[in-house]
Design an enzyme around this catalytic site. Structure first.
Site, PDB file in Angstrom:
ATOM      1  CE1 TYR A  11      -3.292   3.089   0.493  1.00 54.75           C
ATOM      2  CE2 TYR A  11      -2.434   3.839   2.666  1.00 54.75           C
ATOM      3  CZ  TYR A  11      -3.102   3.673   2.043  1.00 54.75           C
ATOM      4  OH  TYR A  11      -4.119   4.904   2.277  1.00 54.75           O
ATOM      5  CB  ALA A  51       5.790   0.360  -2.009  1.00 53.46           C
ATOM      6  CB  SER A  52       0.790   1.042  -4.588  1.00 54.60           C
ATOM      7  OG  SER A  52       0.017   1.265  -3.574  1.00 54.60           O
ATOM      8  CE  LYS A  53      -3.332   5.341  -1.565  1.00 54.25           C
ATOM      9  NZ  LYS A  53      -4.543   6.255  -1.964  1.00 54.25           N
ATOM     10  CB  ILE A 101      -8.664  11.144   7.884  1.00 50.13           C
ATOM     11  CG1 ILE A 101      -7.786  12.012   7.573  1.00 50.13           C
ATOM     12  CG2 ILE A 101     -10.187  11.676   7.168  1.00 50.13           C
ATOM     13  CD1 ILE A 101      -7.748  13.004   7.004  1.00 50.13           C
TER      14      ILE A 101
END
Length: 289
Positions: free
Chosen positions: A198, A200-202, A231
């Protein structure tokens, strides 16, 4: 009062049936923007009974978060109609690349060509390198596999790139001269133990966005990235909120509306000289050095 000059614009927003996406749709709608909301309800490990119970309780945690992901978008459509605002919706799995041009074609047919693109959809399965960290509790923590890595990058990175390409293609075809792209990352994109693919993809989103800003600027398009801090979109447990608030200079957990209002600014006329930027939107939870 500042006029963001958004009246009559058309915005395509992904991941818009809950959380930050839904809040952004409403925030733009109140500015007179016509919203095309894309969403996808992925397969879920929890039963309908479990999801309904979690939603009634309204307490944070994985089951409640998954219940929010599965939320029918009709509630958002109803809010738009009650306020006299304009919205169209379409469910589409953005892991399948054929759905991306479908979104833009449907939006142009129903509302007009896209002026504003908000890439907000996401995919997240907890992963680790360390076998000792795996878990079956809640949604679980798995060892990274080829398929889990590919799933994260297909939705969190590849789809963002293809959405931006499709946006530019339609933008040029229609002879537009002022555009906005806002991509959603995370403030943990550079390092997120137990959530490695997650993160790394962001992080990849941020790189693609900077390149897009450089290449699309000549067409009058700004491209910026929002990196939200913690959030409350449903996943934060009540017992964790106090600790997060204590670690946040502004003293509380963030709300989807906090991010939505920053997005409105990035879409506004006032943000015309702002591009290629990464904004941490988390009440100071992460302050770059």
């Amino acid at each position: 009062m500042i006029n963001p000059k958004l009246m009559g614009k058309v915005a395509l927003i992904t991941g818009a049936n809950h959380g930050i996406g839904a809040a952004t749709a409403l925030a733009l709608g109140t500015q007179g923007v016509k919203v095309f909301a894309s969403f996808f309800c992925p397969p879920c490990q929890y039963s309908e009974t479990e999801l309904e119970h979690a939603e009634k309780q309204g307490l944070g945690g994985d089951v409640f978060y998954r219940a929010m992901q599965q939320k029918p978008i009709t509630y958002l459509v109803d809010q738009f109609k009650e306020a006299g605002m304009t919205i169209s919706v379409l469910e589409a799995d953005l892991a399948d690349e054929v759905n991306i041009p479908r979104l833009f074609d449907a939006c142009e047919k129903e509302l007009g060509p896209v002026d504003i693109l908000i890439n907000n959809h996401t995919y997240c399965v907890l992963e680790t390198f360390d076998p000792e960290q795996t878990s079956t509790e809640g949604s679980g923590i798995i060892l990274s596999t080829a398929s889990s890595i590919d799933a994260h990058f297909a939705i969190n990175s590849r789809a963002y790139v293809l959405m931006m390409q499709a946006y530019l293609k339609q933008y040029l075809k229609n002879g537009l001269n002022c555009g906005r792209i806002v991509n959603t990352s995370t403030d943990a994109a550079h390092c997120h133990p137990l959530n490695v693919s997650y993160a790394a993809s962001k992080h990849a989103i941020e790189s693609y966005s900077h390149s897009a800003a450089c290449e699309m600027g000549k067409y009058g398009i700004t491209v910026n990235v929002i990196a939200p801090g913690p959030i409350q979109t449903g996943y934060i447990l009540p017992e964790d909120e106090k600790g997060i608030a204590k670690s946040t200079p502004l003293g509380r957990v963030g709300k989807p509306e906090d991010v939505a209002e920053v997005t409105v600014f990035l879409c506004s006329e006032q943000a015309r000289w702002l591009t290629g930027q990464l904004l941490y939107v988390g009440g100071g939870y992460r302050i770059p050095q």
